[in-house]
Design an enzyme around this catalytic site. Sequence first.
Site, PDB file in Angstrom:
ATOM      1  N   VAL A 162      28.378  53.980  81.866  1.00  0.00           N
ATOM      2  CA  VAL A 162      28.309  52.855  80.938  1.00  0.00           C
ATOM      3  C   VAL A 162      28.584  53.384  79.533  1.00  0.00           C
ATOM      4  O   VAL A 162      27.937  54.329  79.080  1.00  0.00           O
ATOM      5  CB  VAL A 162      26.931  52.160  80.984  1.00  0.00           C
ATOM      6  CG1 VAL A 162      26.843  51.075  79.914  1.00  0.00           C
ATOM      7  CG2 VAL A 162      26.666  51.564  82.363  1.00  0.00           C
ATOM      8  N   SER A 167      26.754  56.622  75.526  1.00  0.00           N
ATOM      9  CA  SER A 167      27.124  56.279  76.908  1.00  0.00           C
ATOM     10  C   SER A 167      26.112  56.938  77.833  1.00  0.00           C
ATOM     11  O   SER A 167      25.279  57.733  77.396  1.00  0.00           O
ATOM     12  CB  SER A 167      28.527  56.782  77.218  1.00  0.00           C
ATOM     13  OG  SER A 167      28.601  58.180  77.011  1.00  0.00           O
ATOM     14  N   LYS A 168      26.185  56.607  79.095  1.00  0.00           N
ATOM     15  CA  LYS A 168      25.341  57.281  80.076  1.00  0.00           C
ATOM     16  C   LYS A 168      25.962  57.110  81.441  1.00  0.00           C
ATOM     17  O   LYS A 168      26.640  56.110  81.709  1.00  0.00           O
ATOM     18  CB  LYS A 168      23.953  56.643  80.101  1.00  0.00           C
ATOM     19  CG  LYS A 168      22.905  57.512  80.745  1.00  0.00           C
ATOM     20  CD  LYS A 168      22.398  58.498  79.723  1.00  0.00           C
ATOM     21  CE  LYS A 168      21.175  59.236  80.144  1.00  0.00           C
ATOM     22  NZ  LYS A 168      20.534  59.853  78.985  1.00  0.00           N
ATOM     23  N   GLY A 169      25.744  58.097  82.300  1.00  0.00           N
ATOM     24  CA  GLY A 169      26.233  57.995  83.666  1.00  0.00           C
ATOM     25  C   GLY A 169      25.094  58.163  84.630  1.00  0.00           C
ATOM     26  O   GLY A 169      24.023  58.661  84.272  1.00  0.00           O
ATOM     27  N   ASP A 172      21.335  65.577  82.301  1.00  0.00           N
ATOM     28  CA  ASP A 172      20.223  64.649  82.172  1.00  0.00           C
ATOM     29  C   ASP A 172      19.324  64.891  83.391  1.00  0.00           C
ATOM     30  O   ASP A 172      19.464  65.918  84.069  1.00  0.00           O
ATOM     31  CB  ASP A 172      20.735  63.201  82.121  1.00  0.00           C
ATOM     32  CG  ASP A 172      19.683  62.230  81.609  1.00  0.00           C
ATOM     33  OD1 ASP A 172      19.478  62.164  80.385  1.00  0.00           O
ATOM     34  OD2 ASP A 172      19.041  61.541  82.423  1.00  0.00           O
TER      35      ASP A 172
END
Length: 410
Positions: A56, A101-103, A142
Amino acid sequence: MTPFESVNLFFTRAADICGLSESTRRVLSVSHREVRAEVPLRRDDGSLEVYIGYRVQHDNSRGPFKGGVRYHPGAELDEVRALASLMTWKTALVDVPFGGSKGGVQVDPSGLSRPELERLTRAYTRAMRGIIGPGIDIPALDMGTDAQVMAWMLDEYEELEGHSPAVVTGKPVALGGSPGRTSATGRGTIVVLDELMRVRGKDPAGTTLAIQGFGNVGSWAAKVAVERGYTVVAVSDVEGAIHRGGGIDIAALDRHATEAGTVVGFAGADPLDGDDLLTLDVDVLVPAALGEVIHHGNAEQISADIVLEGANHPTTPEADEILASRGITVVPDILTNAGGVTVSYFEWVQNTQRFRWPEERVNDELGLVLSSAFHNVHQLSIERSCSLRDAAFAIAVGRVAEAAELRGAL
Ligand code: GLU
């Protein structure tokens, strides 16, 4: 309320403080792009598993999208969306030239072998090939991912695109990672605590900490806290918790946890129920594990004077209000755990310049960035008589809004 709605509640309050226009609010309260991809994995036994992976991208007005990739069964779209938006506010607050953003892949990595983890990472990287890149969107580690996962991600990307060390951060130093990146998030939490103690005229000596989580963030927070004279009296992980009123020998605990794979069973402390760690009567509670662990059901029982948010989004908005009404200071995640992305930025700069900094320089510059961010937040919270969270979000939202508006699309 979903995690994204919770974060947007903090955003909306900040937007009110900043007097944001309706159109800017609308643009910043939704993600820029959301990619959902199939991530197939051939298991070691020959069977095929298909996981769902996300990336995202929330906002890139201030620079390329930036944020970690999480391997966790709870990495659902709404959760990843919330974490992506938090990255936008975090990078803006510490003023590094990135967006957010992040996955995530909905998988329990502890159930995978190392070769399976490698194949999964390569499949995820291929799935995201078109939307990541050193100047587009830069993944990092993360929860559930580490430097080795970043190495595989880098290698897979370079197979496709050629030499590009700046495509991921949190890499091993041997592949262009930055000295000091592994300890950065935990170290940053304690740098921020030091600054808070200083403005309150308090001393680390005699200040007690309970730390939830002994992963990358919690274990480094514990080590740095002890180095700086704090007393860590309780630590937990998914298996359980331990407690010792006089302070835990963190170096010995670290050795035990490396061998046993858990803090549980450490001979130098007493066992404690994991949930009881949160309500211990300590000076500082450091949630450094999962999100939403402090909620309306336990916020009344929190006994610490300070909640130092090492994890992302550990406090629900409801709990936040309860803690505030009880006079408990919450130091918000976008400030407290921003050390990780700050050193990710230093890593990206080093990769871009082909020049390595010594660890001392990394730690010194990290200290400067976080103490300056803390003082800006603290100052605004006094001027506006608002919480540290509202002040932090207001600074971040103001910066992102300014950049977005200057670009002219709003
Ligand atoms: N995953 C970390 C965070 O939530 C670091 C992200 C990064 O370095 O890009 O802040």
